[in-house]
Motif scaffolding. Sequence first.
Motif, PDB file in Angstrom:
ATOM      1  N   ASP A  71       0.861  -1.180   0.000  1.00 41.69           N
ATOM      2  CA  ASP A  71       0.000   0.000   0.000  1.00 41.69           C
ATOM      3  C   ASP A  71       0.903   1.238   0.000  1.00 41.69           C
ATOM      4  O   ASP A  71       1.777   1.368   0.857  1.00 41.69           O
ATOM      5  CB  ASP A  71      -0.882  -0.024   1.253  1.00 41.69           C
ATOM      6  N   ALA A 111     -17.500   3.633   0.901  1.00 39.74           N
ATOM      7  CA  ALA A 111     -16.108   3.270   1.127  1.00 39.74           C
ATOM      8  C   ALA A 111     -15.836   3.226   2.623  1.00 39.74           C
ATOM      9  O   ALA A 111     -16.495   3.899   3.423  1.00 39.74           O
ATOM     10  CB  ALA A 111     -15.181   4.269   0.450  1.00 39.74           C
ATOM     11  N   THR A 131     -10.331   3.852   3.851  1.00 40.77           N
ATOM     12  CA  THR A 131     -10.133   4.149   2.430  1.00 40.77           C
ATOM     13  C   THR A 131     -10.132   5.652   2.170  1.00 40.77           C
ATOM     14  O   THR A 131      -9.261   6.170   1.463  1.00 40.77           O
ATOM     15  CB  THR A 131     -11.223   3.469   1.584  1.00 40.77           C
ATOM     16  N   ARG A 188      -6.966   7.122   3.381  1.00 40.42           N
ATOM     17  CA  ARG A 188      -5.849   6.810   2.508  1.00 40.42           C
ATOM     18  C   ARG A 188      -5.900   7.614   1.216  1.00 40.42           C
ATOM     19  O   ARG A 188      -4.869   7.991   0.656  1.00 40.42           O
ATOM     20  CB  ARG A 188      -5.820   5.301   2.233  1.00 40.42           C
ATOM     21  N   ARG A 189      -7.113   7.899   0.716  1.00 39.14           N
ATOM     22  CA  ARG A 189      -7.218   8.790  -0.453  1.00 39.14           C
ATOM     23  C   ARG A 189      -6.623  10.161  -0.127  1.00 39.14           C
ATOM     24  O   ARG A 189      -5.874  10.741  -0.925  1.00 39.14           O
ATOM     25  CB  ARG A 189      -8.678   8.950  -0.862  1.00 39.14           C
ATOM     26  N   ASN A 231      -9.120   0.968  -3.032  1.00 36.52           N
ATOM     27  CA  ASN A 231     -10.354   1.348  -2.351  1.00 36.52           C
ATOM     28  C   ASN A 231     -11.084   0.106  -1.846  1.00 36.52           C
ATOM     29  O   ASN A 231     -11.233  -0.864  -2.580  1.00 36.52           O
ATOM     30  CB  ASN A 231     -11.285   2.104  -3.305  1.00 36.52           C
ATOM     31  N   ARG A 232     -11.586   0.153  -0.608  1.00 33.69           N
ATOM     32  CA  ARG A 232     -12.363  -0.948  -0.047  1.00 33.69           C
ATOM     33  C   ARG A 232     -13.732  -0.409   0.395  1.00 33.69           C
ATOM     34  O   ARG A 232     -13.845   0.752   0.811  1.00 33.69           O
ATOM     35  CB  ARG A 232     -11.639  -1.583   1.139  1.00 33.69           C
ATOM     36  N   ALA A 260     -13.864  -4.005  -3.545  1.00 31.45           N
ATOM     37  CA  ALA A 260     -12.622  -3.260  -3.779  1.00 31.45           C
ATOM     38  C   ALA A 260     -12.644  -2.605  -5.153  1.00 31.45           C
ATOM     39  O   ALA A 260     -13.391  -3.024  -6.041  1.00 31.45           O
ATOM     40  CB  ALA A 260     -11.403  -4.182  -3.657  1.00 31.45           C
TER      41      ALA A 260
END
Length: 514
Positions: free
Chosen positions: A87, A122, A126, A129-130, A272-273, A283
């Motif tokens: 990641d 999401a 996620t 993290r974006r 993406n989850r 995902a």
Amino acid sequence: MERDGVERLLDEAGADSRRLRHALALVCDGQWWTLAGLVRETATSRRTVEALLRELTLERKGDAFRVPLTHTPDYQHLIALAPPPEDPVAHLLPHYAAVLDRLEGLVAGAPRARHTLDHVAATPETVLRRALLLGARFWLPGSRLLCVGDHDLTSLAVKLVHPETDVTVADVDERILAYIDEQGLGVRTHWADLRLGLPSSVRDHDLALTDPPYTPEGVGLFVARAAEAVKDGGRILLAYGAGERTPMLALKVQRALMDLNLTYEAIYPDFNRYFGAEAIGSAADLYILRPTTKTRPAVTSRLSRQTTAIYTQGPQSVESAQSTPSAPVEALQGFEPDLLVGDWPKELGQSRVRLSTWLSKPYAAAPGRVAIALSPGLEAALPRVLLATRASHVRVVGSGLPPLPGVLAAVYEPGAGGDVLDAVRLPQPDGEAASVLRRILDNGHAKLANTWREALIAVAREQGTTLTKNEARALIAEAAPWAEGLTPLDAPLHRLSSLPEAVARTVTSLTTTT
């Protein structure tokens, strides 16, 4: 025999068996898993995971399961020993534990998903993290980011991590816009149905991010609108996923992207989850796209062919595109329009205009009677199509039209609702505050704050006093700091609903000041 079935599945998957080996490793490590959790963790479709589980002996505890510890040695030689692909921002997550806690509460409290808009939420991790990836790849202080649709609340994550970023959201869901504004993080919100257009007030961004409906039509439209919104040298971030069983669907989507003449700068697999979307492994990949000099002409061409059917479910699903009829001629009985707006039968001879054109700019002529067709699934545009005209009588034809918001009572007297709504324009009102409000609502395509400013200056003049533009701007900024840059057509309904009180406050302040 059990192990033979597992080995057969792995052999059939070949090089792609890494997903299955990862899932096998997880259910053999002593932890309890739910089906949804295993799908999301491995980014593998539900059908593929279920095929693996059918070949295993499992012990169960409620909805959770695992391979008994006494059986796990049988599978050690089949398990993927290497970790999943790295990641790019995982190393940053420990530094943002407090932000993740805040996002978990925000996502949990967000409006429920609407299946007719293909909403799938999401995970909080996620969206964090974006935000982290945006900050790792781009310089965000002072940059302008547009979220083209934001059911996932990525805008809030970006403001929590990078508060100096100018973040705007354009979305059709009024609930999402109101919820984002309630958080008070400084995100700008605009109502927009991307099938009908992108507000001119949300152009010239440095970055655009979108997680669209996963049809070729939906991805093509949302990315085209994102390309409209970014300036030269900008970037588009796209979340899109297809299950390992459906490569042809991914090909159709990527062809739609290629038709827009975009270059691929990066694709982060399974970045993406989601809570749901198990058919695609819960995902989606994250694409970073860069427009080229040939993108804008391609976008113009793409949007000229745009249909409103872009979703997988509901009245605006791709499957329903061929079955959506034009508005019935019978709906015009007793009403002779000067202008038709929207999808009407071709045999009607009156002048007509597309719904997207109607919302994008003022109509050149001044028709007295207008008939507007709203196709099923476009009902959220009802207040906007009425604010887009000064016609004395408007008839809107749709299916189960919603009631008009209270603020439009300053402009229209509505008749019966249902499938046909008649709205008769009211005469100009008495009173200073009422006249200022009416002037704003009568200019649906104009910048709301600009119309408001000029109306206040006119009131001051009638009172025999002088009000400068800067003084008027200051009054408006104090009463409605959200008003700058919005038009009545793209202002969220909760903002429009607060407008009468805010206008009255500025008029009262004007009287007190002068």
